[in-house]
Design a protein around this motif. Structure first.
Motif, mmCIF file in Angstrom:
data_model
loop_
_atom_site.group_PDB
_atom_site.id
_atom_site.type_symbol
_atom_site.label_atom_id
_atom_site.label_comp_id
_atom_site.label_asym_id
_atom_site.label_seq_id
_atom_site.Cartn_x
_atom_site.Cartn_y
_atom_site.Cartn_z
ATOM 1 N N ILE A 92 46.079 42.210 36.474
ATOM 2 C CA ILE A 92 45.254 42.900 35.472
ATOM 3 C C ILE A 92 44.004 43.490 36.132
ATOM 4 C CG2 ILE A 92 43.766 42.482 33.456
ATOM 5 C CD1 ILE A 92 46.005 40.471 32.513
ATOM 6 N N ALA A 93 43.373 42.719 37.024
ATOM 7 C CA ALA A 93 42.167 43.207 37.720
ATOM 8 C C ALA A 93 42.488 44.449 38.557
ATOM 9 C CB ALA A 93 41.598 42.101 38.620
ATOM 10 N N HIS A 94 43.629 44.415 39.226
ATOM 11 C CA HIS A 94 44.071 45.544 40.058
ATOM 12 C C HIS A 94 44.320 46.777 39.183
ATOM 13 C CE1 HIS A 94 47.496 47.580 42.355
ATOM 14 N NE2 HIS A 94 46.440 47.745 43.105
ATOM 15 N N PHE A 95 44.950 46.550 38.032
ATOM 16 C CA PHE A 95 45.269 47.634 37.105
ATOM 17 C C PHE A 95 43.991 48.274 36.544
ATOM 18 C CE2 PHE A 95 46.228 49.099 32.748
ATOM 19 C CZ PHE A 95 47.219 50.025 33.024
ATOM 20 N N ILE A 96 43.045 47.426 36.119
ATOM 21 C CA ILE A 96 41.787 47.935 35.552
ATOM 22 C C ILE A 96 41.023 48.746 36.606
ATOM 23 C CG2 ILE A 96 39.533 47.286 34.578
ATOM 24 C CD1 ILE A 96 41.551 46.542 32.566
ATOM 25 N N LYS A 97 41.040 48.256 37.841
ATOM 26 C CA LYS A 97 40.353 48.995 38.903
ATOM 27 C C LYS A 97 40.978 50.378 39.090
ATOM 28 C CE LYS A 97 38.980 48.960 43.743
ATOM 29 N NZ LYS A 97 39.167 48.374 45.079
ATOM 30 N N SER A 98 42.314 50.441 39.047
ATOM 31 C CA SER A 98 42.983 51.734 39.235
ATOM 32 C C SER A 98 42.721 52.652 38.034
ATOM 33 C CB SER A 98 44.486 51.539 39.443
ATOM 34 O OG SER A 98 45.117 51.171 38.238
ATOM 35 N N GLU A 99 42.549 52.050 36.840
ATOM 36 C CA GLU A 99 42.326 52.834 35.622
ATOM 37 C C GLU A 99 40.873 53.312 35.511
ATOM 38 O OE1 GLU A 99 42.959 50.743 31.918
ATOM 39 O OE2 GLU A 99 44.530 52.141 31.329
#
Length: 242
Positions: free
Chosen positions: A113-120
């Motif tokens: 989730i942290a990785h996804f939010i960073k990419s978003e």
């Protein structure tokens, strides 16, 4: 020639969910996300997972090949020293042998989730990520993208008390991030918990236990976004993708 397809299979306490994705150039393309399916004990986990996978495949184009390579999304409590602990690994091995899945790796849900939010959002995650199940909360702290730790507490009648207990275990005298992200298999329950947490006065009532600069924003990571996060994290392990 068709791109290779992969499964993402998220196993949380009480729920499983799957998705099919592929890598196109430097991008991850999610082809189908299935609904979350409830499971109660290990005896029905294989059957429920089989049903979940079948539901996900139904949304694929007819000519698409069903995947076998699988990235597993698991809760933090399943992982010790960077490895899935033995009793949970046995569950995954049983799923793989009975459902003809080929494991290619695993991702820990809050980290995905942290990785996804960073990419978003284009910035490292600064938040408290809370995994919700029927009997426990798994609370993971990210400070400016760095994983500061993860704790698991049993559920009581007060979610606010449970989150307070979790945060106090980090033993941090610093300010906590004013952002909570909730995830789990039961979307109705997540909204109830969100309302409970919003009703608490985090900056004044609990100042002796935890410190916040201002009242936390409380957001729900819905099941589709959670699956996208696992697919992206899985694809990132396989190749350089966005």
């Amino acid at each position: 020639m068709e791109n290779e397809h992969f499964w993402s299979l998220v196993i949380e306490p009480g729920f499983v969910q799957s998705a099919v994705w592929t890598i196109e150039g430097e991008s991850t393309r999610v082809l189908s996300v299935g609904p979350a399916s409830a499971w109660e004990d290990e005896t029905d986990l294989v059957t429920v997972t089989d049903t979940a996978l079948s539901a996900t495949v139904q949304n694929l184009p007819e000519e698409s090949q069903e995947p076998s390579k699988t990235v597993f999304g698991v809760p933090p409590s399943w992982v010790t020293d960077g490895q899935i602990s033995r009793d949970h690994l046995d569950k995954i091995r049983k799923l793989c042998s009975e459902l003809s899945l080929s494991p290619t790796g695993f991702v820990v849900l809050p980290e995905a989730i942290a990785h996804f939010i960073k990419s978003e959002e284009g910035a490292p995650l600064n938040a408290v990520v809370i995994g919700v199940s029927k009997s426990s909360l798994e609370v993971t702290l990210f400070k400016l993208g760095n994983l500061a730790g993860s704790v698991s507490v049993g559920r009581s009648i007060s979610t606010v008390d449970d989150v307070l207990e979790s945060l106090s275990r980090f033993g941090s005298s610093d300010l906590f991030p004013s952002r909570f992200l909730l995830y789990g298999g039961n979307s109705t329950e997540l909204e109830d918990i969100r309302q409970n947490l919003l009703s608490a006065d985090w900056t004044h009532d609990f100042a002796d236990k935890v410190k916040f600069l201002h009242a936390p924003q409380i957001e729900i990571i819905d099941s589709e976004k959670k699956m996208l996060a696992v697919c992206l994290a899985g694809a990132s392990e396989i190749g350089k993708v966005s």
